[in-house]
Enzyme design. Structure first.
Site, short mmCIF file in Angstrom:
data_model
loop_
_atom_site.label_atom_id
_atom_site.label_comp_id
_atom_site.label_asym_id
_atom_site.label_seq_id
_atom_site.Cartn_x
_atom_site.Cartn_y
_atom_site.Cartn_z
N LYS A 155 0.74 14.42 1.10
CA LYS A 155 -0.72 14.90 0.64
C LYS A 155 -0.96 16.10 0.17
O LYS A 155 -1.96 16.58 -0.23
CB LYS A 155 -1.75 14.01 1.40
N LYS A 159 -15.01 8.00 -3.15
CA LYS A 159 -16.47 8.22 -2.30
C LYS A 159 -16.72 9.59 -2.89
O LYS A 159 -18.06 9.56 -3.09
CB LYS A 159 -15.89 8.03 -1.02
N HIS A 179 0.80 -1.44 -0.09
CA HIS A 179 0.08 -0.03 -0.26
C HIS A 179 0.79 1.21 -0.09
O HIS A 179 0.36 2.46 0.37
CB HIS A 179 -0.85 0.05 1.23
N LYS A 211 -8.32 13.47 4.89
CA LYS A 211 -7.51 12.28 4.77
C LYS A 211 -6.50 12.59 5.86
O LYS A 211 -6.48 13.72 6.48
CB LYS A 211 -7.11 12.30 3.50
N ARG A 212 -5.88 11.56 6.23
CA ARG A 212 -4.63 11.71 7.10
C ARG A 212 -3.76 12.77 6.63
O ARG A 212 -3.64 12.95 5.63
CB ARG A 212 -3.79 10.39 7.10
N THR A 265 -8.76 6.28 -1.70
CA THR A 265 -10.11 5.73 -1.72
C THR A 265 -11.06 6.93 -1.44
O THR A 265 -12.19 6.63 -1.85
CB THR A 265 -10.20 4.56 -0.93
C1 26Q Z 1 3.49 0.59 10.22
C2 26Q Z 1 4.33 0.30 11.35
C3 26Q Z 1 4.25 0.55 12.71
C4 26Q Z 1 3.07 1.23 13.02
C5 26Q Z 1 2.18 1.66 12.17
C6 26Q Z 1 2.24 1.48 10.67
C7 26Q Z 1 1.25 1.97 9.51
C8 26Q Z 1 0.13 1.66 10.04
C9 26Q Z 1 -0.81 1.98 9.01
C10 26Q Z 1 1.67 2.01 8.31
C11 26Q Z 1 0.83 2.32 7.37
C12 26Q Z 1 -0.69 2.19 7.74
C13 26Q Z 1 -1.41 2.82 6.59
C14 26Q Z 1 -1.24 2.98 5.46
C15 26Q Z 1 -2.46 3.33 4.64
O1 26Q Z 1 -3.31 3.72 4.99
N1 26Q Z 1 -2.19 3.46 3.23
C16 26Q Z 1 -3.18 3.87 2.31
O2 26Q Z 1 -3.75 2.82 1.94
C17 26Q Z 1 -4.89 2.75 0.95
C18 26Q Z 1 -5.54 1.45 0.71
O3 26Q Z 1 -4.72 1.02 -0.11
C19 26Q Z 1 -4.38 3.72 -0.36
O4 26Q Z 1 -5.64 3.99 -1.15
C20 26Q Z 1 -3.52 5.03 0.28
O5 26Q Z 1 -3.31 5.39 -0.85
C21 26Q Z 1 -2.53 4.58 1.23
O6 26Q Z 1 -1.96 5.61 1.54
#
Ligand code: 26Q
Length: 835
Positions: free
Chosen positions: A574, A680, A377, A568-569, A676
């Site tokens: 972004k 929406k 991702h 978004k985050r 995503t």
């Molecule tokens: C990793 C290690 C330690 C702690 C937390 C994490 C961690 C947690 C969540 C790293 C990344 C995430 C989330 C990532 C994320 O949401 N990515 C998004 O995924 C979406 C679905 O595929 C995409 O549409 C987005 O582009 C992408 O940024």
């Protein structure tokens, strides 16, 4: 009948639930509601705000789910068909009630039942806490996948963690983000069923040693471990009006014994009881997405806890059908890894097969790589997960042994294929060398899987050309694309009832399960009557959002303004900052009297910053300071508003996306894997202003270039520009930009807080700025102007809006799940047993 030693009575297997289904009528629902409210929850008086009201409605709905859930499980058990376990550290479910009623087809009936006793179903919906067990896109995607799999009757079970505290709640104090814990379970979570009978034991720590078994074979023992109990809690996942109910199984950690006897005997009673915490801490809190931060041991514990419990659970299910002969395991099960977070499942499956089932390495490896599939991702190299070898050694010594063995064999393969290419071996090794050697989780996932996919066409292409190039060269057949989607049940049918009704009136209800049907709306794109209805629904949704914003922030937004939304985050890539710079530019235009033809705008920005992400938190403060100036200046009142929407979450998006007119998808090209939210917004008739990044590319292809506001550098242009990027020169050469930067530099937005935005202005002027904000400023501002011009032409805008919805069909997770199933999973749909 026989009485067992534990005093339970064994009556053999008796199939319950032969009783007819509960009636789906308002009468029956009201009767059940009354029963639960009065008899089970023991309450007498109904108050609108009472959580018990909500709980009683859930129980009435849950009974109806339960029947279907049991039948679905029975059918899947009997057929013993292949199934998928979707392993994810995050499931961002949001609220469940509206969706459950919609999918059961009893929304109207429940509404009627409640109205009879003077209650409003909408108020009941509002009483539900969001299940915020995820950070953002990746977690919400998992939730949309579950909805689509149930609707397609695919035997997919979600495995995740039942965090006691989900995503933090965001408060704003003086414009700064303040995090507060989210005690979402405090009033109970009536959807879950604890299934203690399926608890698993997960090992940590200890050490390994080899011994010879009775047959003279060398075996490994992992001993003196600290064991933790994994207790599953099941949540029903109903398909859309198809009587299928799948399962989301969330694990909660508990101490294996109520207290440690040894310590108790040594007199440390309180210490022994206190040590329970160590175990129970594992599932205490969701980690925010800061992969760049130092590695937290507890996060690694969570990952192993999820992988081990879920794999053991799957093996238990398998052996109940096939005994201990695991030769057909890979035919019956597939694990989809949601990013590298659960990638430790690769060595864990090997461990279980080798140590517990006594399978030899080659066969265990063959089973593993026929069973695992990995979804990536991210394109940001710094976001690829690594874990220090030293941490593995301490926490999971047996798993480290196995990873070393995988790596040794893998390197052997590479050196056969590319003899003497030591550089390649160093590049591809699962172990990153250095002062603190670390395991590269993405490489572990790639080596251990038969499928590796990205989440949008551009992303998948860039993965094989960049981050994973060596691996794509070695195993081209493993790499594939699966463009993300969203479930139209939540993101159109449930959250935008007015638009849904209009659509259904025109083209029938088939779009709810076949989103491509929306194409049939195209013929109304120029129909003035239809445009009017379309536009008045958008207005009603804007009014609904404006009310919500007023309640949360005290700010009133004129609903005639163009609703320009970015939620978004908060992350530098972004580029919320670029959006804020545009707001400053519009403000500057108003100040200098260049606003006669300006289209009034409300710029709405929302999102959470990871608590440790200093720059992102500063961007929030910046937006809030700019907002305060803009919103309190009488000169801008009718022209411009800037709103920071607090505590953005799933339920907020359900109010926001139906009201949005302009969707901001403005990441630096090549950085957003998919997005995503973009889908929406499109589905709800917003027009995208965006870069050629992630799924924006496919959105633009689908809707047509005329109906998409494209701006900014492409991936190739960004890469060409690097090294010779000169933001100072860009600023100097651009009068508007120059004025914006001068306002910022003068401290106009932080009079009494000197210097607080220096890091922001510096980042924009920095030649090595990875996000190249300045490079896209001019084209962004010009394209925003184009958006305004277009907005003035109401008929043109409505036509574009209708076409966006009409052409959003391919962005349903129903399509995404069909793609996964056709290319990766090969599941047969569950066939319910007719009675
Ligand atoms: C990793 C290690 C330690 C702690 C937390 C994490 C961690 C947690 C969540 C790293 C990344 C995430 C989330 C990532 C994320 O949401 N990515 C998004 O995924 C979406 C679905 O595929 C995409 O549409 C987005 O582009 C992408 O940024």
């Amino acid at each position: 009948m026989s009485v067992r030693s534990d005093e339970t009575i064994d009556v053999g297997e008796i199939e319950l639930l032969q009783a007819p289904d509960l009636p789906m009528t308002a009468d029956a629902i009201l009767k059940d509601f009354t029963h639960y409210f009065g008899r089970m929850l023991g309450r007498r008086t109904i108050r609108t705000k009472s959580p018990f009201l909500y709980q009683a409605v859930v129980y009435a709905a849950r009974d109806r789910l339960m029947e279907r859930w049991n039948k679905t499980r029975m059918a899947a058990e009997r057929a013993d068909t292949r199934r998928v376990s979707y392993l994810s550290l995050e499931f961002l479910m949001g609220r469940l009630l509206r969706n459950a009623l919609l999918n059961l087809g009893i929304e109207d009936e429940t509404n009627e039942a409640l109205q009879r006793i003077g209650l409003d179903l909408e108020d009941v919906y509002d009483r539900e806490h969001d299940a915020g067990l995820g950070n953002g896109g990746l977690g919400r995607l998992a939730a949309c996948f579950l909805d689509s799999c149930a609707t397609l009757a695919l035997p997919v079970i979600g495995y995740g963690i039942r965090y006691r505290y989900g995503m933090f709640r965001q408060h704003l104090e003086d414009g700064y983000q303040v995090e507060e814990p989210d005690p979402w379970l405090r009033e109970g979570f009536p959807w879950e069923i604890e299934r203690y009978e399926f608890a698993q034991i997960v090992k940590f720590g200890g050490h390994t040693s080899t011994y010879r078994d009775a047959q003279g074979k060398t075996r490994v023992e992992w001993a003196d471990t600290h064991d933790v109990l994994a207790i599953p809690y099941d949540i029903p996942i109903p398909g859309y009006q198809n009587d299928i109910v799948n399962t989301l199984r969330l694990w909660s950690a508990a101490a294996t014994d109520e207290f440690d006897l040894e310590e108790f005997n040594a007199g440390g009673y309180t210490d022994a009881v206190a040590s329970k915490n160590l175990a129970e801490n594992i599932t205490m809190v969701l980690y925010p997405n800061t992969a760049t931060e130092e590695a937290h041991e507890l996060r690694l514990r969570q990952q192993y806890f999820l992988a081990s419990a879920s794999l053991q659970d799957t093996l238990r299910n398998y052996t109940s059908h096939h005994g201990n002969d695991v030769t057909t395991f890979a035919d019956k099960h597939c694990f989809q890894l949601n990013d590298t977070h659960p990638a430790i499942a690769v060595p864990e499956l090997l461990r279980l097969l080798i140590d517990e089932f006594h399978v030899d390495w080659d066969e265990a490896w063959d089973i593993t790589i026929r069973t695992m599939a990995y979804t990536n991702h991210t394109l940001l190299p710094e976001a690829l997960e690594t874990w220090p070898v030293s941490m593995f050694r301490r926490l999971l010594p047996r798993i480290l042994d196995i990873i070393y063995e995988i790596n040794a064999r893998f390197i052997e393969d590479i050196s056969h294929r590319w003899p003497g290419d030591n550089d390649r071996i160093r590049r591809m090794s699962l172990i990153q060398e250095g002062s603190e050697p670390a395991i590269r989780m993405s490489y572990l996932a790639i080596v251990g899987s038969f499928s590796v996919n990205g989440v949008a066409a551009l992303h998948s292409k860039l993965l094989t050309e960049g981050l994973f190039r060596d691996f794509a060269e070695l195993w081209p057949h493993k790499f594939n694309n699966k463009t993300n989607g969203v479930t139209q049940r939540r993101w159109l049918a449930a959250c935008n009832p007015k638009l849904s009704a209009l659509i259904t009136e025109k083209i029938g209800p088939a779009w709810i399960t076949e989103l491509a049907e929306l194409k049939k709306l195209e013929k109304f794109a120029d129909d003035r009557e239809f445009q009017k209805e379309w536009s008045s629904i958008k207005l009603a949704n804007k009014q609904r959002l404006a009310k919500d914003i007023e309640k949360k922030t005290g700010l009133d937004i004129p609903t005639g303004m163009l609703f320009d939304v970015q939620v978004k985050r908060i992350h530098e890539y972004k580029r919320q900052l670029l959006n804020a710079l545009h707001a400053v530019h519009l403000y500057d235009r108003i100040q200098r009297g260049d606003s006669a033809d300006m289209v009034p705008r409300a710029i709405i920005i929302g999102g959470k910053a990871a608590p440790g992400y200093v720059m992102a938190k500063n961007v929030i403060k910046f937006i809030n300071n700019v907002a305060r100036v803009i919103n309190s200046d009488p000169a801008t009142r009718d022209k411009l508003r800037l709103i920071f929407y607090p505590d953005y979450n799933v339920s907020a998006m359900e109010l926001i996306c139906p009201a949005a007119e302009l969707s901001e998808q403005i990441s630096t090209a090549g950085k957003e894997a998919s997005g995503t939210g973009n889908m929406k917004f499109m589905m709800n008739g917003a027009i995208t202003i965006g870069t050629l990044d992630g799924a924006n590319v496919e959105i633009r292809d689908a809707v047509g270039a005329d109906n998409f506001l494209l701006f900014g550098l492409t991936v190739d242009e960004i890469n060409e520009r690097r090294g010779q990027y000169d933001p100072q020169a860009i600023i100097e050469a651009d009068e508007d930009f120059h004025r914006v930067m001068r306002l910022l530099g003068s401290g106009f937005f932080n009079h009494f807080e000197p210097g607080i935005f220096d890091s922001i202005t510096q980042s924009i002027r920095e030649p090595s700025d990875p996000w190249m904000t300045a490079a896209d400023f001019r084209s962004f501002v010009d394209t925003q102007k184009r958006a305004s011009e277009t907005y003035k032409d109401r008929e043109r805008w409505m036509r574009m809006s209708i076409l966006n919805t009409a052409r959003s069909g391919q962005f349903s997770t129903d399509r995404t799940m069909r793609d996964y199933n056709d290319d990766i999973w090969n599941l047969s749909p569950i066939q319910l047993i007719k009675q």
